[in-house]
Design a protein around this motif. Structure first.
Motif, PDB file in Angstrom:
ATOM      1  N   THR A 182      42.688  30.136  65.601  1.00 37.55           N
ATOM      2  CA  THR A 182      42.404  31.381  65.193  1.00 37.55           C
ATOM      3  C   THR A 182      41.398  31.692  64.256  1.00 37.55           C
ATOM      4  O   THR A 182      40.471  32.462  64.325  1.00 37.55           O
ATOM      5  CB  THR A 182      43.777  32.026  65.089  1.00 37.55           C
ATOM      6  OG1 THR A 182      44.599  32.044  66.191  1.00 37.55           O
ATOM      7  CG2 THR A 182      43.669  33.506  64.826  1.00 37.55           C
ATOM      8  N   GLU A 183      41.487  30.799  63.290  1.00 35.96           N
ATOM      9  CA  GLU A 183      40.690  30.799  62.082  1.00 35.96           C
ATOM     10  C   GLU A 183      39.558  30.424  62.496  1.00 35.96           C
ATOM     11  O   GLU A 183      38.264  31.039  61.957  1.00 35.96           O
ATOM     12  CB  GLU A 183      41.327  30.068  60.906  1.00 35.96           C
ATOM     13  CG  GLU A 183      40.587  30.010  59.542  1.00 35.96           C
ATOM     14  CD  GLU A 183      40.291  31.521  59.081  1.00 35.96           C
ATOM     15  OE1 GLU A 183      39.278  31.972  58.233  1.00 35.96           O
ATOM     16  OE2 GLU A 183      40.991  32.672  59.461  1.00 35.96           O
ATOM     17  N   LEU A 184      39.197  29.386  63.244  1.00 37.76           N
ATOM     18  CA  LEU A 184      37.770  29.003  63.794  1.00 37.76           C
ATOM     19  C   LEU A 184      37.147  30.297  64.447  1.00 37.76           C
ATOM     20  O   LEU A 184      35.904  30.397  64.314  1.00 37.76           O
ATOM     21  CB  LEU A 184      37.896  27.939  64.570  1.00 37.76           C
ATOM     22  CG  LEU A 184      38.085  26.414  63.963  1.00 37.76           C
ATOM     23  CD1 LEU A 184      38.405  25.422  65.152  1.00 37.76           C
ATOM     24  CD2 LEU A 184      36.894  26.022  63.116  1.00 37.76           C
ATOM     25  N   LEU A 185      37.847  30.803  65.266  1.00 35.01           N
ATOM     26  CA  LEU A 185      37.385  31.953  65.933  1.00 35.01           C
ATOM     27  C   LEU A 185      36.961  33.089  65.121  1.00 35.01           C
ATOM     28  O   LEU A 185      35.905  33.782  65.279  1.00 35.01           O
ATOM     29  CB  LEU A 185      38.224  32.432  67.183  1.00 35.01           C
ATOM     30  CG  LEU A 185      38.329  31.318  68.289  1.00 35.01           C
ATOM     31  CD1 LEU A 185      39.662  31.704  69.324  1.00 35.01           C
ATOM     32  CD2 LEU A 185      37.181  31.091  69.222  1.00 35.01           C
ATOM     33  N   ARG A 186      38.101  33.368  64.341  1.00 37.43           N
ATOM     34  CA  ARG A 186      37.582  34.432  63.191  1.00 37.43           C
ATOM     35  C   ARG A 186      36.268  34.393  62.601  1.00 37.43           C
ATOM     36  O   ARG A 186      35.736  35.100  62.308  1.00 37.43           O
ATOM     37  CB  ARG A 186      38.862  34.693  62.103  1.00 37.43           C
ATOM     38  CG  ARG A 186      38.972  35.944  61.342  1.00 37.43           C
ATOM     39  CD  ARG A 186      39.977  35.915  60.381  1.00 37.43           C
ATOM     40  NE  ARG A 186      39.648  34.897  59.311  1.00 37.43           N
ATOM     41  CZ  ARG A 186      39.004  35.337  58.216  1.00 37.43           C
ATOM     42  NH1 ARG A 186      38.287  36.528  58.239  1.00 37.43           N
ATOM     43  NH2 ARG A 186      38.817  34.407  57.357  1.00 37.43           N
ATOM     44  N   GLN A 187      36.176  33.127  61.821  1.00 40.62           N
ATOM     45  CA  GLN A 187      34.959  33.030  61.013  1.00 40.62           C
ATOM     46  C   GLN A 187      33.777  32.970  61.977  1.00 40.62           C
ATOM     47  O   GLN A 187      32.689  33.163  61.467  1.00 40.62           O
ATOM     48  CB  GLN A 187      35.317  31.453  60.454  1.00 40.62           C
ATOM     49  CG  GLN A 187      36.209  31.312  59.318  1.00 40.62           C
ATOM     50  CD  GLN A 187      36.118  29.940  58.841  1.00 40.62           C
ATOM     51  OE1 GLN A 187      35.379  29.281  58.707  1.00 40.62           O
ATOM     52  NE2 GLN A 187      37.611  29.625  58.091  1.00 40.62           N
ATOM     53  N   ALA A 188      33.864  32.455  63.394  1.00 36.07           N
ATOM     54  CA  ALA A 188      32.682  32.479  64.269  1.00 36.07           C
ATOM     55  C   ALA A 188      32.223  33.741  64.674  1.00 36.07           C
ATOM     56  O   ALA A 188      31.046  34.082  64.460  1.00 36.07           O
ATOM     57  CB  ALA A 188      33.112  31.619  65.439  1.00 36.07           C
ATOM     58  N   ALA A 189      33.104  34.820  64.796  1.00 35.32           N
ATOM     59  CA  ALA A 189      33.234  36.341  64.814  1.00 35.32           C
ATOM     60  C   ALA A 189      32.286  36.819  63.722  1.00 35.32           C
ATOM     61  O   ALA A 189      31.419  37.756  63.710  1.00 35.32           O
ATOM     62  CB  ALA A 189      34.422  36.862  65.219  1.00 35.32           C
ATOM     63  N   GLN A 190      32.687  36.378  62.294  1.00 35.07           N
ATOM     64  CA  GLN A 190      32.089  36.702  61.095  1.00 35.07           C
ATOM     65  C   GLN A 190      30.416  36.221  61.217  1.00 35.07           C
ATOM     66  O   GLN A 190      29.547  37.006  60.908  1.00 35.07           O
ATOM     67  CB  GLN A 190      32.766  36.388  59.913  1.00 35.07           C
ATOM     68  CG  GLN A 190      34.069  37.054  59.691  1.00 35.07           C
ATOM     69  CD  GLN A 190      34.677  36.426  58.144  1.00 35.07           C
ATOM     70  OE1 GLN A 190      34.712  35.255  58.259  1.00 35.07           O
ATOM     71  NE2 GLN A 190      35.369  37.334  57.499  1.00 35.07           N
ATOM     72  N   GLN A 191      30.408  35.052  61.423  1.00 33.74           N
ATOM     73  CA  GLN A 191      29.159  34.350  61.664  1.00 33.74           C
ATOM     74  C   GLN A 191      27.941  35.046  62.453  1.00 33.74           C
ATOM     75  O   GLN A 191      26.869  35.215  62.435  1.00 33.74           O
ATOM     76  CB  GLN A 191      29.086  32.885  61.755  1.00 33.74           C
ATOM     77  CG  GLN A 191      29.674  32.004  60.473  1.00 33.74           C
ATOM     78  CD  GLN A 191      28.893  32.422  59.237  1.00 33.74           C
ATOM     79  OE1 GLN A 191      27.870  32.356  59.228  1.00 33.74           O
ATOM     80  NE2 GLN A 191      29.778  32.492  58.285  1.00 33.74           N
TER      81      GLN A 191
END
Length: 271
Positions: free
Chosen positions: A47-56
């Motif tokens: 989930t955190e990988l995806l959250r950070q990817a959404a930010q990037q």
């Protein structure tokens, strides 16, 4: 670029004990007082990988706060959904692929299919050591698959170990249909031809099951045209899950991962 994986940071708990804090690119996944099992930790990491990817990817504000106890913001959840829609385009399966699936899984969409079952349930409850529970369940699975006594040992094991009311009947569940079972349980039990103790543990929301199929009634097999749409949906879902797994591997491959084991891919050409 490969996954940068380093040991988890050790933080002092009250009383001086140490607990591992896992992180993704420096963002903590758990608090020092919050030990998690491996599966829960992996879920938070993904989930955190995806959250950070959404930010990037410009879909989520950079000041969005990381999740607390695994719960992310509504904005992050919506952004992840948009991210996956953009990054994981799944084409409709071909007619040929649907027909191949139908031929290979003739009972997958049977109407009126039933199975006579019994089980031993190892319930996953708060505070239980899941690893030890799985080892106990796997040991019993092997023992019962090797038994050749007409089912007496299975009934005895259910009476002794099962965390289900059916334990008083030797684990007997009677004749069940898919609709009678939790979906994840039904997927493992129905749609096949196996008779006897299944060769694998069946995982459900209730825990780990050692399952014996006593008898089967395959029901009626619908024509391909009747189930074409359902098969296409199944194939799309399978393709989406595979694509998500590969995407998460790519994200892990360029992340600094601490204290949690994730697969990482070195290139987009994940097979």
């Amino acid at each position: 670029m490969g996954q940068a994986s380093v040991p988890a940071t050790q933080q002092p708990e009250a009383g001086g004990a140490l607990a591992a804090v896992a992180r993704i690119n420096g963002v903590a996944l758990n608090a020092p007082h919050e030990p998690l099992d491996e599966e829960s930790l992996r879920q938070r990491a993904c989930t955190e990988l995806l959250r950070q990817a959404a930010q990037q990817g410009g879909l989520l504000a950079m000041d969005d706060a990381p999740g607390v106890e695994g719960a992310i913001s509504t904005e992050a959840s919506n952004a992840i959904e948009l991210l996956l829609d953009r990054e994981l385009p799944i084409p409709d399966p071909s007619e040929e692929a649907c027909r191949r699936y139908h031929e290979a899984h003739p009972a997958a969409h049977a109407q009126g299919e039933r199975a006579q079952l019994r089980h031993v349930l190892f319930a996953v409850t708060p505070g239980v050591d899941v690893k030890q529970l799985r080892l106990r369940a796997e040991a019993l699975l092997i023992e019962l698959r090797c038994a050749d006594d007409g089912g007496a040992k299975f009934a005895q094991a259910a009476t002794q170990w099962s965390n289900c009311p059916s334990s008083s009947q030797g684990g007997e569940l009677g004749w069940l249909t898919r609709a009678d079972c939790a979906p994840e349980f039904a997927r493992e039990v129905f749609g096949g031809a196996e008779i006897g103790v299944l060769a694998r543990l069946v995982h459900s929301r209730f825990g780990l099951h050692v399952v014996e199929v006593v008898a089967r009634d395959p029901g009626q097999q619908p024509a391909f045209e009747e189930v074409r749409q359902a098969i296409a949906l199944t194939l799309r879902q399978q393709a989406w899950v595979n694509a998500l797994r590969q995407y998460l591997q790519l994200l892990a491959g360029v992340a600094v991962v601490e204290g949690v084991a994730l697969d990482a891919a070195d290139s987009p050409l994940v097979q």
